[in-house]
Design a protein around this motif. Structure first.
Motif, PDB file in Angstrom:
ATOM      1  N   ARG A 140       0.838  -1.204   0.000  1.00  0.00           N
ATOM      2  CA  ARG A 140       0.000   0.000   0.000  1.00  0.00           C
ATOM      3  C   ARG A 140       0.876   1.259   0.000  1.00  0.00           C
ATOM      4  N   GLU A 141       1.896   1.280   0.827  1.00  0.00           N
ATOM      5  CA  GLU A 141       2.784   2.442   0.955  1.00  0.00           C
ATOM      6  C   GLU A 141       4.091   2.160   0.202  1.00  0.00           C
ATOM      7  N   PHE A 142       3.996   2.068  -1.121  1.00  0.00           N
ATOM      8  CA  PHE A 142       5.130   1.650  -1.925  1.00  0.00           C
ATOM      9  C   PHE A 142       6.351   2.545  -1.749  1.00  0.00           C
ATOM     10  N   ASN A 143       6.178   3.850  -1.818  1.00  0.00           N
ATOM     11  CA  ASN A 143       7.332   4.749  -1.762  1.00  0.00           C
ATOM     12  C   ASN A 143       8.107   4.599  -0.460  1.00  0.00           C
ATOM     13  N   ARG A 144       7.400   4.476   0.647  1.00  0.00           N
ATOM     14  CA  ARG A 144       8.073   4.323   1.946  1.00  0.00           C
ATOM     15  C   ARG A 144       8.854   3.009   2.004  1.00  0.00           C
ATOM     16  N   ILE A 145       8.218   1.924   1.605  1.00  0.00           N
ATOM     17  CA  ILE A 145       8.883   0.618   1.669  1.00  0.00           C
ATOM     18  C   ILE A 145      10.004   0.538   0.647  1.00  0.00           C
ATOM     19  N   ASN A 146       9.819   1.124  -0.515  1.00  0.00           N
ATOM     20  CA  ASN A 146      10.868   1.154  -1.531  1.00  0.00           C
ATOM     21  C   ASN A 146      12.094   1.893  -1.001  1.00  0.00           C
ATOM     22  N   THR A 147      11.885   3.032  -0.358  1.00  0.00           N
ATOM     23  CA  THR A 147      12.995   3.798   0.220  1.00  0.00           C
ATOM     24  C   THR A 147      13.718   2.978   1.283  1.00  0.00           C
ATOM     25  N   LEU A 148      12.965   2.312   2.145  1.00  0.00           N
ATOM     26  CA  LEU A 148      13.589   1.480   3.181  1.00  0.00           C
ATOM     27  C   LEU A 148      14.377   0.317   2.563  1.00  0.00           C
ATOM     28  N   CYS A 149      13.858  -0.278   1.493  1.00  0.00           N
ATOM     29  CA  CYS A 149      14.586  -1.357   0.798  1.00  0.00           C
ATOM     30  C   CYS A 149      15.927  -0.848   0.283  1.00  0.00           C
ATOM     31  N   LEU A 150      15.904   0.294  -0.377  1.00  0.00           N
ATOM     32  CA  LEU A 150      17.135   0.850  -0.939  1.00  0.00           C
ATOM     33  C   LEU A 150      18.130   1.236   0.157  1.00  0.00           C
ATOM     34  N   GLN A 151      17.645   1.839   1.241  1.00  0.00           N
ATOM     35  CA  GLN A 151      18.523   2.189   2.356  1.00  0.00           C
ATOM     36  C   GLN A 151      19.132   0.937   2.987  1.00  0.00           C
ATOM     37  N   THR A 152      18.315  -0.090   3.145  1.00  0.00           N
ATOM     38  CA  THR A 152      18.795  -1.343   3.736  1.00  0.00           C
ATOM     39  C   THR A 152      19.872  -1.969   2.864  1.00  0.00           C
ATOM     40  N   LEU A 153      19.654  -1.987   1.551  1.00  0.00           N
ATOM     41  CA  LEU A 153      20.667  -2.536   0.641  1.00  0.00           C
ATOM     42  C   LEU A 153      21.984  -1.769   0.744  1.00  0.00           C
ATOM     43  N   LEU A 154      21.913  -0.455   0.827  1.00  0.00           N
ATOM     44  CA  LEU A 154      23.131   0.350   0.965  1.00  0.00           C
ATOM     45  C   LEU A 154      23.866   0.025   2.265  1.00  0.00           C
ATOM     46  N   LEU A 155      23.113  -0.126   3.342  1.00  0.00           N
ATOM     47  CA  LEU A 155      23.730  -0.429   4.634  1.00  0.00           C
ATOM     48  C   LEU A 155      24.347  -1.830   4.652  1.00  0.00           C
ATOM     49  N   ILE A 156      23.689  -2.777   4.027  1.00  0.00           N
ATOM     50  CA  ILE A 156      24.211  -4.150   3.985  1.00  0.00           C
ATOM     51  C   ILE A 156      25.509  -4.201   3.192  1.00  0.00           C
ATOM     52  N   ARG A 157      25.596  -3.412   2.133  1.00  0.00           N
ATOM     53  CA  ARG A 157      26.800  -3.399   1.297  1.00  0.00           C
ATOM     54  C   ARG A 157      27.956  -2.620   1.925  1.00  0.00           C
ATOM     55  N   GLY A 158      27.639  -1.815   2.930  1.00  0.00           N
ATOM     56  CA  GLY A 158      28.667  -0.988   3.562  1.00  0.00           C
ATOM     57  C   GLY A 158      29.574  -1.799   4.477  1.00  0.00           C
ATOM     58  N   ASN A 159      30.712  -1.230   4.793  1.00  0.00           N
ATOM     59  CA  ASN A 159      31.665  -1.867   5.715  1.00  0.00           C
ATOM     60  C   ASN A 159      31.537  -1.207   7.077  1.00  0.00           C
ATOM     61  N   TYR A 160      30.891  -1.873   7.986  1.00  0.00           N
ATOM     62  CA  TYR A 160      30.694  -1.345   9.326  1.00  0.00           C
ATOM     63  C   TYR A 160      31.415  -2.245  10.323  1.00  0.00           C
ATOM     64  N   TYR A 161      31.884  -1.665  11.408  1.00  0.00           N
ATOM     65  CA  TYR A 161      32.597  -2.440  12.416  1.00  0.00           C
ATOM     66  C   TYR A 161      31.643  -3.337  13.205  1.00  0.00           C
TER      67      TYR A 161
END
Length: 152
Positions: free
Chosen positions: A57-78
């Motif tokens: 129902r709230e595509f834009n919100r969930i789409n944004t969270l998906c993209l943010q999550t993918l960026l964080l998963i690909r990042g190098n965090y301690y």
């Protein structure tokens, strides 16, 4: 990939969550029933509910969270805390979107809930929209719209 019956490209996300803890599978019927009962809803609401299939129902919100999550998963965090937080936020947002859609449906049209409940118990039968409409004594176009409005 092109949209079937339409024009323009389609983006598809395949999201697969693998729980570290145990998982409990619940049916659409159990979730729909829980929405009508505050005690059951409270029990389910303390968990993440991820539907196998549904229409966001709230595509834009969930789409944004998906993209943010993918960026964080690909990042190098301690630590894995930040990606883990993002995944949890995404799962909870999907749960909220799904349950809100079911709640909206049951609140707006109780007849739709009755039809969907009946459909859930007759999934092995050969069903048509016209046959379903005849069973409930309704116009088939109206029944078709009710079914299409339901998330998933």
């Amino acid at each position: 990939m092109e949209r079937v019956g339409g024009t323009g490209p389609v983006t598809i996300y395949w999201i697969q969550f693998l729980p570290k803890d145990g998982e409990e599978r619940v049916t659409d019927q159990q979730v729909t029933t829980a929405i009508r009962d505050r005690h059951d809803l409270g029990r389910l609401a303390n968990n993440v509910i991820l539907p196998q299939y549904y229409q966001i129902r709230e595509f834009n919100r969930i789409n944004t969270l998906c993209l943010q999550t993918l960026l964080l998963i690909r990042g190098n965090y301690y630590t894995e805390a930040l990606p883990s937080y993002a995944i949890t936020e995404l799962m909870l947002e999907i749960t909220n979107d799904f349950v809100t859609g079911l709640h909206h449906l049951t609140r707006v049209n109780p007849k739709a809930t009755e039809i969907i409940d009946w459909l859930g118990s007759h999934l092995t039968a050969e069903l048509t929209v016209r046959g379903l409409a005849e069973h409930f004594g309704m116009n088939y176009r109206y029944v078709s719209r009710l079914i299409k409005k339901r998330p998933g």
